[in-house]
Design a protein around this motif. Structure first.
Motif, PDB file in Angstrom:
ATOM      1  N   CYS A   5      14.064  28.683  20.386  1.00 58.33           N
ATOM      2  CA  CYS A   5      14.171  29.730  21.460  1.00 58.33           C
ATOM      3  C   CYS A   5      14.958  30.768  21.025  1.00 58.33           C
ATOM      4  CB  CYS A   5      15.002  29.280  22.503  1.00 58.33           C
ATOM      5  SG  CYS A   5      15.269  30.271  24.108  1.00 58.33           S
ATOM      6  N   ILE A   7      16.675  34.466  21.209  1.00 56.24           N
ATOM      7  CA  ILE A   7      16.958  35.097  22.400  1.00 56.24           C
ATOM      8  C   ILE A   7      17.532  36.555  21.560  1.00 56.24           C
ATOM      9  CG2 ILE A   7      18.966  35.288  24.046  1.00 56.24           C
ATOM     10  CD1 ILE A   7      18.567  32.322  24.269  1.00 56.24           C
ATOM     11  N   VAL A  16      13.493  36.996  25.456  1.00 51.92           N
ATOM     12  CA  VAL A  16      13.469  35.668  25.231  1.00 51.92           C
ATOM     13  C   VAL A  16      12.110  35.375  24.771  1.00 51.92           C
ATOM     14  CG1 VAL A  16      13.774  33.262  25.891  1.00 51.92           C
ATOM     15  CG2 VAL A  16      15.359  34.965  26.717  1.00 51.92           C
ATOM     16  N   ALA A  18      10.198  31.824  24.056  1.00 49.11           N
ATOM     17  CA  ALA A  18      10.431  30.505  24.210  1.00 49.11           C
ATOM     18  C   ALA A  18       9.138  30.010  23.706  1.00 49.11           C
ATOM     19  CB  ALA A  18      10.828  30.268  25.600  1.00 49.11           C
ATOM     20  N   CYS A  63      14.957  23.358  25.895  1.00 42.50           N
ATOM     21  CA  CYS A  63      14.933  23.833  27.349  1.00 42.50           C
ATOM     22  C   CYS A  63      16.172  24.117  27.909  1.00 42.50           C
ATOM     23  CB  CYS A  63      13.975  23.049  28.199  1.00 42.50           C
ATOM     24  SG  CYS A  63      14.117  23.236  29.978  1.00 42.50           S
ATOM     25  N   ASP A  65      18.954  24.536  25.828  1.00 45.72           N
ATOM     26  CA  ASP A  65      19.506  25.412  25.307  1.00 45.72           C
ATOM     27  C   ASP A  65      19.181  26.893  25.979  1.00 45.72           C
ATOM     28  OD1 ASP A  65      20.724  23.953  23.471  1.00 45.72           O
ATOM     29  OD2 ASP A  65      19.199  24.347  21.937  1.00 45.72           O
ATOM     30  N   TYR A  66      17.887  27.030  26.305  1.00 46.52           N
ATOM     31  CA  TYR A  66      17.449  28.469  26.890  1.00 46.52           C
ATOM     32  C   TYR A  66      18.039  28.738  28.164  1.00 46.52           C
ATOM     33  CZ  TYR A  66      14.352  31.251  29.970  1.00 46.52           C
ATOM     34  OH  TYR A  66      13.977  32.522  30.618  1.00 46.52           O
ATOM     35  N   THR A  70      20.576  31.902  28.989  1.00 40.81           N
ATOM     36  CA  THR A  70      20.158  32.916  29.733  1.00 40.81           C
ATOM     37  C   THR A  70      20.824  32.780  31.054  1.00 40.81           C
ATOM     38  OG1 THR A  70      18.191  31.217  30.540  1.00 40.81           O
ATOM     39  CG2 THR A  70      17.877  33.116  28.547  1.00 40.81           C
ATOM     40  N   TRP A  77      16.998  21.985  34.228  1.00 46.63           N
ATOM     41  CA  TRP A  77      16.447  22.637  32.967  1.00 46.63           C
ATOM     42  C   TRP A  77      17.089  21.497  32.057  1.00 46.63           C
ATOM     43  CZ3 TRP A  77      13.795  26.889  32.100  1.00 46.63           C
ATOM     44  CH2 TRP A  77      13.599  27.840  33.217  1.00 46.63           C
TER      45      TRP A  77
END
Length: 93
Positions: A5, A7, A16, A18, A63, A65-66, A70, A77
């Protein structure tokens, strides 16, 4: 296989990339399942179903980490609810 991911933070925005999404176990599931309205009734069973999907997901860590990177304030998540993500140690974010 490690999914990434990427960023990038610019003043006032976050960009982002992804690539892990294409490998997610939830990619063909109704998104509303991962955003229960309450912790009761059907929402509770939807949340349980979403978490079961996450358990077998090959990109669960990416997922999560995202979501942490964010600052996702709603939804499930990486198999964790909003409250569970808030309780993670700040070093995990």
């Amino acid at each position: 296989m490690l999914m990434s991911c990427s960023i990038t933070v610019f003043p006032g925005s976050v960009v982002v990339s992804a690539s892990w999404v294409e490998q997610s176990a939830c990619r063909t599931v109704e998104p509303d399942l991962f955003f229960p309205i309450s912790g009761k009734g059907r929402s509770q069973s939807d949340a349980a179903r979403a978490r079961r999907i996450c358990q077998s997901c090959p990109v669960r860590a990416a997922c999560l980490d995202y979501a942490l990177a964010t600052h996702q304030s709603d939804g499930i998540w990486g198999g964790l609810t909003t409250d569970e993500r808030r309780r993670l140690p700040k070093s995990a974010a």
